[in-house]
Write an enzyme that holds these catalytic residues in place. Structure first.
Site, short mmCIF file in Angstrom:
data_model
loop_
_atom_site.label_atom_id
_atom_site.label_comp_id
_atom_site.label_asym_id
_atom_site.label_seq_id
_atom_site.Cartn_x
_atom_site.Cartn_y
_atom_site.Cartn_z
N ASP A 65 3.05 1.42 -6.88
CA ASP A 65 2.77 1.78 -5.50
C ASP A 65 3.94 1.40 -4.60
OD1 ASP A 65 1.11 2.65 -3.39
OD2 ASP A 65 0.55 0.61 -2.93
N THR A 98 3.74 6.98 0.01
CA THR A 98 4.66 5.97 0.56
C THR A 98 6.04 6.08 -0.08
OG1 THR A 98 3.74 4.39 -1.02
CG2 THR A 98 2.88 4.31 1.20
N THR A 99 6.07 6.28 -1.40
CA THR A 99 7.36 6.41 -2.09
C THR A 99 8.09 7.65 -1.60
OG1 THR A 99 6.35 5.36 -4.02
CG2 THR A 99 8.45 6.46 -4.38
N ASP A 391 -5.69 4.23 -2.73
CA ASP A 391 -4.95 5.46 -2.40
C ASP A 391 -5.87 6.67 -2.49
OD1 ASP A 391 -2.77 3.89 -2.14
OD2 ASP A 391 -1.55 4.82 -3.70
#
Length: 553
Positions: A65, A98-99, A391
């Site tokens: 994550d 997010t990445t 998520d």
């Protein structure tokens, strides 16, 4: 930093302060931001790898994550911290992507650096990036597809995509179902979803397959007294935010006792006060007491005699969930107890899970709060499962709220890149170069997906571009077959907000870093030397070993 006045230097900044300016400052900041993006880039996509993070006291986190990796890393460089903020914003707003957001921001800066070398002014690049980001938002909304909150099959696919590549993959079919059920249970009539009402309870033991959805609330506490019933059917539940103990005075007070019978009277009075409290609880019809504060030993005895199941020191957040699930009001004073404010549940019972007693409040009528009990072989497995479910819950709730989704697998990015290049041609001046750079930067997502899957990124990009030029907007990269495929058919889908938020926050962060041309760093606390110019240009705390961590990249 000093100024010369008649040959005499005048010091403006404190000794030990460092100043980097102009192109040095820009390239230093860009290098730092790119290093952060590089740190998480290998985790992107279904074939992404995990990171093991070891903190200063030796605690280990194994995760895929992006935001967790960046939060755990001890980052020192100011520009690198801005990239962490991008991931945090994405996490707060959408919960997933997010990445992607950090990787896009890193690539935007990399492309900007190439333009800076061609003597394009930073404010021109910033203006072009803003135009491109606004246009990108429009395009994403244009290619988005509608989804109904009742379309369980599509919502499952959205949950599936969020969990792919995380530790939950082994049992994701089962987990998708639990996530979609949980969200549909807590969704309000107006379509808003607060995922706080889905409680995720982690218990080490069993396998991932043993995870279950409890239509009600599970409290990680046990009964306060062994004589209390373990199981109460047709429970009338009292939620109390007040201690069931004798009242102590607010101010320091002294009680003067001169004879033994006075002491006995004092003790008897204390007992009578507690007895009357218990009587008020019992006379309201409550047979389950869930208390946020303490329950006195004497009170426990009387409650047990009245066959009331009592639980104490329950978290405020759990009381709120119980209130929603059972319809009970949280009462702040024993004198205010009213039978109309009790909640109902078909069953309240204490069960042993993973060697620990827990209280299950289930069989509620239309519960608007529920509990996901997740199991796994080790603590690290359960923690990563928790992050994957978090998520998935967030993306499904976002899809239910916005009622829009897009294809995944790099499909929107390739389409955006194509349409932004067309848009660039309509613009005048040097901003056109910045819009083209923005279009190229978005292709980092399909390129990274290909690289992480061991495929040739150039071949894959060429194939994807030709599909999109032929009007196949939903074609993305199937990393398992190594070719372009229709992501809509393959069931790889994401909420629209994942893309709009990632592009908006990545563009904002890139523009902010670009506009900095002077870095003035105060000396470190304790009178030590300030960061050296090399540190300001490099990663500060992230160079070789990610700030106090063993090298891992």
């Amino acid at each position: 930093m000093a100024a010369n006045l008649g040959g005499q230097p005048i010091f403006i900044l404190k000794e030990g302060s460092q100043r980097t300016r102009g192109r040095d400052a820009q390239s230093g900041n860009i290098a730092a931001a790119k290093a952060v993006a590089g740190a998480v880039r290998t985790t992107l996509g279904p074939k992404g790898m995990d990171k093991m993070l070891v903190d200063t006291i030796g605690d280990v986190v194994i995760t895929n994550d992006g935001v967790t990796i960046l939060k755990e890393m001890d980052i020192e460089h100011p520009a690198a911290k801005m990239m962490v903020e991008v991931a945090k914003t994405q996490d707060d707003e959408v919960g997933d992507g997010t990445t992607s957001a950090v990787v896009i921001a890193g690539e935007l800066l990399k492309r900007a650096e190439e333009l800076l070398e061609q003597d394009v002014h930073p404010t021109v690049i910033a203006h072009g990036y803003r135009l491109a980001a606004d246009k990108a938002q429009e395009i994403v909304k244009d290619i988005a597809i509608d989804v109904k909150p009742t379309d369980m099959a599509m919502l499952k696919k959205i949950a599936d995509t969020a969990m792919t590549g995380k530790g939950a993959e082994a049992a994701k079919d089962k987990l998708n179902e639990l996530v979609v059920k949980a969200i549909s249970m807590v969704a309000d009539e107006d379509g808003t979803v607060d995922t706080d009402f889905v409680k995720v309870e982690k218990k080490v033991g069993g396998t991932i397959e043993d995870s279950e959805l409890i239509e009600g609330v599970v409290i990680d506490k046990e009964r306060v007294h062994p004589s209390m019933p373990k199981k109460v059917e047709n429970a009338k539940i009292l939620l109390l935010n007040a201690p069931v103990e004798f009242k102590k005075t607010e101010v320091d007070a002294e009680i003067s006792i001169t004879s033994p019978d006075q002491l006995q009277m004092f003790l008897d009075e204390e007992e009578n006060m507690i007895k009357s409290m218990v009587e008020k609880i019992v006379s309201s019809g409550a047979n389950v007491l869930i208390c946020q504060k303490g329950i006195d030993d004497i009170a426990q005895h009387y409650l047990a005699k009245e066959k009331v199941l009592g639980v104490r020191r329950v978290k405020k957040s759990d009381l709120e969930k119980l209130s929603r699930a059972t319809g009970a009001s949280v009462i702040s004073s024993i004198d205010a107890i009213d039978s109309a404010e009790l909640g109902n549940a078909g069953l309240v019972e204490e069960k042993k899970v993973g060697g620990e007693e827990m209280v299950f409040v289930t069989k509620c009528h239309n519960p608007k709060a529920c509990t996901l009990m997740i199991r796994g072989g080790t603590e690290h497995v359960v923690d990563e499962l928790d992050r994957a479910l978090e998520d998935a819950l967030r993306v499904v709730s976002v899809a239910v709220e916005d009622k829009k989704f897009v294809a995944g697998g790099g499909a929107p990015e390739v389409e955006l890149s194509l349409r932004l290049r067309e848009f660039a041609a309509t613009q005048e001046g040097r901003a056109q170069l910045a819009i083209e750079a923005f279009a190229s930067a978005l292709e980092i997502i399909p390129r990274t997906l290909a690289e992480n899957a061991g495929l040739d990124p150039i071949d894959m990009l060429v194939e994807l571009r030709s599909e999109h030029e032929n009007g196949r907007k939903t074609f993305g990269l199937n990393v398992f077959d190594g070719k372009a495929a229709d992501m809509l058919e393959a069931g790889v889908v994401e909420p629209m907000r994942v893309k709009t938020q990632a592009i908006a926050s990545a563009a904002e962060a890139a523009v902010m870093i670009l506009r900095i041309d002077d870095v003035i760093a105060a000396s470190k606390m304790g009178g030590g030397e300030g960061p050296s110019p090399e540190e300001m240009g490099g990663m500060g705390g992230m160079g070789g070993g990610m700030g106090g961590m063993p090298p891992m990249m």
